[in-house]
Design an enzyme around this catalytic site. Structure first.
Site, PDB file in Angstrom:
ATOM      1  N   ASP A  32       0.954  -1.133   0.075  1.00 24.20           N
ATOM      2  CA  ASP A  32      -0.086   0.036   0.021  1.00 24.20           C
ATOM      3  C   ASP A  32       0.930   1.274  -0.108  1.00 24.20           C
ATOM      4  O   ASP A  32       2.077   1.210   0.279  1.00 24.20           O
ATOM      5  CB  ASP A  32      -1.028   0.144   1.152  1.00 24.20           C
ATOM      6  CG  ASP A  32      -2.198   1.024   1.179  1.00 24.20           C
ATOM      7  OD1 ASP A  32      -1.922   1.705  -0.087  1.00 24.20           O
ATOM      8  OD2 ASP A  32      -2.855   0.992   2.052  1.00 24.20           O
ATOM      9  N   ASP A  48      -2.384   7.659  -3.038  1.00 29.46           N
ATOM     10  CA  ASP A  48      -3.794   7.963  -3.258  1.00 29.46           C
ATOM     11  C   ASP A  48      -4.256   8.833  -2.167  1.00 29.46           C
ATOM     12  O   ASP A  48      -3.479   9.028  -1.134  1.00 29.46           O
ATOM     13  CB  ASP A  48      -4.808   6.828  -3.594  1.00 29.46           C
ATOM     14  CG  ASP A  48      -4.899   5.845  -2.525  1.00 29.46           C
ATOM     15  OD1 ASP A  48      -3.802   5.863  -1.482  1.00 29.46           O
ATOM     16  OD2 ASP A  48      -5.859   4.980  -2.173  1.00 29.46           O
ATOM     17  N   CYS A  71     -14.073 -23.193  18.098  1.00 32.19           N
ATOM     18  CA  CYS A  71     -13.010 -23.400  16.971  1.00 32.19           C
ATOM     19  C   CYS A  71     -12.155 -24.481  17.396  1.00 32.19           C
ATOM     20  O   CYS A  71     -11.991 -24.776  18.398  1.00 32.19           O
ATOM     21  CB  CYS A  71     -12.327 -21.891  17.021  1.00 32.19           C
ATOM     22  SG  CYS A  71     -10.713 -21.963  15.838  1.00 32.19           S
ATOM     23  N   CYS A  76      -9.064 -24.513  15.665  1.00 35.44           N
ATOM     24  CA  CYS A  76      -7.665 -24.391  15.125  1.00 35.44           C
ATOM     25  C   CYS A  76      -6.627 -24.620  16.071  1.00 35.44           C
ATOM     26  O   CYS A  76      -6.894 -25.095  17.298  1.00 35.44           O
ATOM     27  CB  CYS A  76      -7.502 -22.890  14.652  1.00 35.44           C
ATOM     28  SG  CYS A  76      -7.095 -21.807  16.126  1.00 35.44           S
ATOM     29  N   CYS A  90      -6.817 -23.013  19.483  1.00 35.79           N
ATOM     30  CA  CYS A  90      -7.864 -23.192  20.385  1.00 35.79           C
ATOM     31  C   CYS A  90      -7.773 -24.784  20.856  1.00 35.79           C
ATOM     32  O   CYS A  90      -8.519 -25.151  21.676  1.00 35.79           O
ATOM     33  CB  CYS A  90      -9.003 -22.882  19.702  1.00 35.79           C
ATOM     34  SG  CYS A  90      -9.262 -21.119  19.232  1.00 35.79           S
TER      35      CYS A  90
END
Lengths: 513, 513
Positions: A86, A121, A275, A277, A280
């Site tokens: 960015d 921008d 969860c 994952c 977890c």
């Protein structure tokens, strides 16, 4: 540089190539802070299979400029996937201005070997019209300066993204996108919806995406800046967003907030991790709360990333299976404001038509319908339209039409006795498609559509209307409706019979036996 | 031995104690094959936090009897959590008969140190009435024999579960449960719904659970045999099931089928794993397909277990948060037949009333409403009823009632000018609760309810009816309705005004400004 492999609604799976690097879209790019690297790009690559990350060219320029030029951004980040930078526009939004020119930033991005570059921008954010106009004008001017600088120096290795500004002012957004269309950028990047997401203004965000997608067409990728939460991923993908970045996995973690596909939970209020994952699965909420803050944040951030990447995979699988709309219907129930925005999608005729045109004709898995809203799905609308246009409206139908319940078999001999003729057509009633000609009932999507009985009951008036239209289009002269043992089908048959009678179409209601 | 810690709908979190061992409900017990232990109980304990498993007393009796008596079932399984033993009833169902008496099996279960034991029953399965009656009679006789044997020998260390048979014949089920109620069992176990689940006959399954739960009351745990798929876990818990076992994690794996909370995927059709469990985070679908079959099955089974345990944690969190109904609304979209069964729940007045009585008065998190169906939730029904009974129907209301849009503030001075009096009540309109008295608007659940604007539009006729009832109950004589800038609220105000006018109640519609 961008190849579309599969699609559903306006979402697609695509292959993005930059030099020898490649990634698959929809692509989630975690934001990497080049200075702190709280969670490293390498960790993301190894544990999440991250194919791309985004970092900030302006921060690198100001604080790590020499090292980045020397090593290149990939080595500096220790990451060999696609790196997007960015430009510093976000710093403009936060701090009012940056101390660098568009030319400087552009050449710097090329110099450090960025794969996907963004010109400097001026983000619109959420602001009044006058200010918004100014940001669009300044952004467009910066884009010209960027392209000129690249042309002058004769460098352009990166893919360049055109940031589309204008924010919630849809006409400005449209004007900005239109101007950029001819400028020769490789992809587009819709700016600054973060405040909308934080304010749960999903409807406005979806409108912005839709406006932009219509203008830029479907050939090039569309990036969305700062799409923070997996809750909205399926929706923005379904509206045509191919890539998006976010730092929220870390920002949320710092606030002790835990991300799921259906929302956000405060760590101090979690009793059980919903969860599985690796984070977890390895710790309980109590144990997590007992850790040092730094370690706790790192683990929450890691979980948040797992949640984001999991959702991306689910979306991709849904696209492959032609079930993206099913996923939206489910995820719309994550929050009432998201549901409201989903309803906006489902009531936008133009958008639905566009989705219809971009949805493949068949799919690997069946169609699951639930309620009235499901009937507005592009696949259903198209199937109904095709039935009408390619079957019922075609010339040469027989005079007699026998209607059987969708779930009943009957021998030709028995049918002949009922009709009292040798020549007739047979169709099925009691389906979400109105009448299905017997010879089409084992074809897609008719044979692969599952729906609750309840649905047929609830929309019976609409179905009767649809069946009457089909019958009139076919020009049948005499309708023989065979009843059913099931009450809801019997009711439907009676309603149809009455409707036909009122219209002066000769109809004959035959008992089940 | 069983203590209830939290509840929502008919679901609850409970603490189950057997001797020094304990587990929390809702409790999922994976089936362990005592001979092969394809995935070991120890692995489940270490990786999934499994607190309990179930195994088969009959198979142990026949094939490992001596070792089991010598070592005890815990050491034999290398598992220190709660061990439940099924009796061999399943073998009766599959092979017609077992070579052991109820007495032998019962004493054997006690002898090997089972924590939760099941008497030898005769499962009904799905069969005709005559056969079903026979299974109920035989089961009841076996239960008597079991209890007698235990009494005679003076042993009863385990908790004993009464298997409830009768299958889809609800009156038989009811009779069986009624008879068992007085027999002195510690918990109940509803038999053999597996064929219903395989046939997606969820409505029938839910009915069976409901019939049984009503009869056995809420004090003791209810186990459900063979509840195979996480897709139905939230529903069976919401209907009052506390424990369930299943071997499907392994049976599905052997068929190369992959379980998710929303359904089942065939391994050969998965492009991306929609899961973040340690298995799915570590391997791609292509890599999995490339493994030796045995290893592949082991990994799919492990994933399937992660999926089951994840769903349980999500359900528990939903109960703690008072959001079990939100979870049902979302999960109902896993399959049209499940949605149909969910609609059965939402249209069963008696069941909804029972849920209302068992749902706590407040909850930690807000209420998210989506569509008309959401308004049938027990929490909403109760809030509406309480408003009516404890507020509007109470005596002593003022003559004047000012109605403000729910989202508008207005000073007392301005209100006075509008009413032209000093004394009046103020209430809010445009909410799913009808009118909310001003002094209650910051209390639960009114202040914590989120809903889409769309919902108010869609049910506006019902809301007008409700508001009229509230106004009549309050005996107000003059209604002052203040308009709104939002069109949907303005429309609602006009409709209410007209309805009051028709009923001869003096109403005054005041412009926004």
């Amino acid at each position: 540089m961008f190849e579309i492999l599969a699609g559903d609604l306006l979402g697609r799976i695509g292959r993005l190539k930059v030099g020898s690097r490649r990634a698959e879209t929809p692509l989630f790019l975690p934001v990497i802070n080049p200075v702190t690297q709280s969670i490293s790009a390498r960790w993301m690559e190894e544990n999440l299979g991250a194919e791309a990350v985004i970092t900030n060219a302006y921060i690198i320029f100001k604080r790590l400029g020499e090292r980045a030029i020397e090593e290149g951004v990939h080595k500096m980040l220790d990451f060999d996937g696609i790196v997007m930078t960015d430009s510093g526009g976000y710093q403009v939004l936060e701090y009012g201005d940056v101390e660098a020119s568009p030319e400087e930033i552009a050449l710097f991005e090329e110099e450090i070997g960025t794969d996907i570059a963004v010109p400097l921008d001026v983000p619109t954010g959420v602001c009044g019209r006058e200010r918004a106009e100014e940001t669009v004008e300044k952004t467009l001017k910066n884009l010209e300066r960027t392209l000129n600088a690249l042309r002058e120096r004769g460098v352009r290795r990166a893919l360049w993204a055109a940031p589309i500004q204008g924010g919630t002012h849809l006409d400005l957004l449209q004007r900005c996108a239109e101007q950029e269309r001819g400028m020769g950028f490789d992809l587009y990047a819709l700016g600054s919806p973060t405040p909308l997401m934080e304010g749960y203004r999903f409807e406005k965000l979806f409108e912005m995406i839709y406006v932009v997608r219509r203008i830029i067409g479907f050939g090039r990728p569309l990036h969305l800046f700062g799409a923070g939460h997996p809750m909205i991923f399926p929706f923005i993908v379904a509206l045509g967003v191919d890539m998006f970045d976010s730092a929220s996995y870390y920002l949320y973690a710092r606030d002790e907030r835990y991300i799921t596909s259906a929302g956000t939970l405060r760590i101090d209020r979690i009793d059980y991790f919903p969860c599985s994952c690796p984070v977890c699965s390895d710790i309980t909420p109590d144990e997590l709360r007992g850790l040092e803050r730094e370690e706790r944040i790192r683990l929450i951030a890691a979980h948040n990333l797992y949640a984001c990447f999991r959702e991306i995979r689910e979306i991709k699988q849904a696209i492959r299976d032609g079930r993206l709309m099913e996923l939206l219907e489910m995820r719309a129930r994550s929050h009432p404001r998201l549901y409201q925005a989903f309803r906006w999608i489902m009531e936008n005729e133009e958008l639905l038509k566009l989705m219809e045109d971009n949805t493949p004709l068949s799919s690997r898995r069946g169609i699951n319908l639930f309620d009235e809203l499901s009937l507005r799905r592009p696949r259903i609308r198209r199937a109904r339209r095709r039935l009408m246009e390619r079957y019922f409206k075609q010339p040469g139908h027989e005079k007699h039409l026998v209607l059987l319940p969708f779930n009943r078999g009957m021998s030709f001999e028995k049918l002949k006795t009922i009709v009292g003729e040798e020549v007739f057509e047979v169709a099925r009633y009691g389906t979400p498609y109105g009448l299905i000609p017997d010879q089409l009932r084992y074809t897609y999507p008719f044979s692969q559509t599952n729906y609750p009985r309840k649905l047929i009951e609830e929309v019976s008036d609409d179905l009767v209307e649809l069946m009457v239209e089909q019958i009139r289009a076919g020009g049948y002269e005499r309708i023989h409706i065979v009843g059913s043992r099931s009450r809801y089908l019997r009711d439907l048959a009676s309603k149809l019979h009455e409707a036909l009678h009122k219209l002066g179409i000769c109809s004959n209601l035959i008992d089940w036996n």
